[in-house]
Write an enzyme that holds these catalytic residues in place. Sequence first.
Site, PDB file in Angstrom:
ATOM      1  N   GLY A   1      68.962  35.234   7.489  1.00 59.52           N
ATOM      2  CA  GLY A   1      69.949  36.217   7.065  1.00 59.52           C
ATOM      3  C   GLY A   1      69.263  37.418   6.442  1.00 59.52           C
TER       4      GLY A   1
ATOM      5  CD  GLN B   1      67.448  40.747   1.868  1.00 59.65           C
ATOM      6  OE1 GLN B   1      68.297  40.344   2.639  1.00 59.65           O
ATOM      7  NE2 GLN B   1      66.434  39.998   1.491  1.00 59.65           N
TER       8      GLN B   1
ATOM      9  CB  CYS C   1      65.364  35.665  -1.279  1.00 60.68           C
ATOM     10  SG  CYS C   1      66.043  37.316  -1.097  1.00 60.68           S
ATOM     11  CG  LEU C   2      63.526  37.293   4.581  1.00 64.70           C
ATOM     12  CD1 LEU C   2      64.106  38.054   5.772  1.00 64.70           C
ATOM     13  CD2 LEU C   2      62.268  36.544   4.983  1.00 64.70           C
TER      14      LEU C   2
ATOM     15  CG  HIS D   1      71.037  34.168   0.164  1.00 67.31           C
ATOM     16  ND1 HIS D   1      70.035  33.426  -0.427  1.00 67.31           N
ATOM     17  CD2 HIS D   1      70.488  35.396   0.409  1.00 67.31           C
ATOM     18  CE1 HIS D   1      68.939  34.185  -0.527  1.00 67.31           C
ATOM     19  NE2 HIS D   1      69.192  35.381  -0.026  1.00 67.31           N
ATOM     20  CD  GLU D   2      71.370  37.216   3.627  1.00 75.17           C
ATOM     21  OE1 GLU D   2      71.102  38.332   3.149  1.00 75.17           O
ATOM     22  OE2 GLU D   2      70.533  36.292   3.696  1.00 75.17           O
TER      23      GLU D   2
ATOM     24  CG  HIS E   1      70.842  40.064  -0.848  1.00 72.61           C
ATOM     25  ND1 HIS E   1      69.815  40.401  -1.687  1.00 72.61           N
ATOM     26  CD2 HIS E   1      70.406  38.996  -0.127  1.00 72.61           C
ATOM     27  CE1 HIS E   1      68.797  39.566  -1.495  1.00 72.61           C
ATOM     28  NE2 HIS E   1      69.131  38.700  -0.559  1.00 72.61           N
TER      29      HIS E   1
END
Length: 172
Positions: free
Chosen positions: A46, A51, A94-95, A136-137, A140
């Site tokens: 995701g 990001q 998380c990226l 999660h996304e 963000h």
Amino acid sequence: MTTLPIITLPDPLLRASSAPVERVDDELRRLMDDMLETMYSAPGVGLAAVQVAVPRRVIVVDPAGDDEEPTPLCLVNPEIVTLGNEVRLHEEGCLSIPDVHVEIERPSQVTVRYVDREGHRQELTAEGLLATVLQHEINHLDGKLIVDFLSSLKRDMVFRKFKKQARTAETL
Ligand SMILES: [Zn+2]
């Protein structure tokens, strides 16, 4: 398609609240294609637009495993409508926070309302990994990160580590 650079802690943009998208057009579709490319090459399941330093309410997800057919989903202005009562525990990464994993309990079912790539309103009920990734996304988009599920002591440790890394990188 282009792979975009992913911002990481301590970039303050990760704490920003992303702005709603007013129109789904070719420019936005190009951004979503680039986000998918970036997510797949990372690799991740995701990615939120913020990001890649674009604070707009857009996320892309694909919970398919390595040996499964890709199932890319692009969601514009996603909103959680309902959350299930059962919980699911998952060790999330998380990226934007490399090498940090946090065990997080979230509702195992979620219903999300969003606008798709063609500009049509959609509603999706997800379970399992997809339900976790969507929450999660969407977090963000409001500047909420997996470290916010940690105790403040552990969260401070993570932030200190990333600030130190950023300082070291600057001096090199
Ligand atoms: Zn993330």
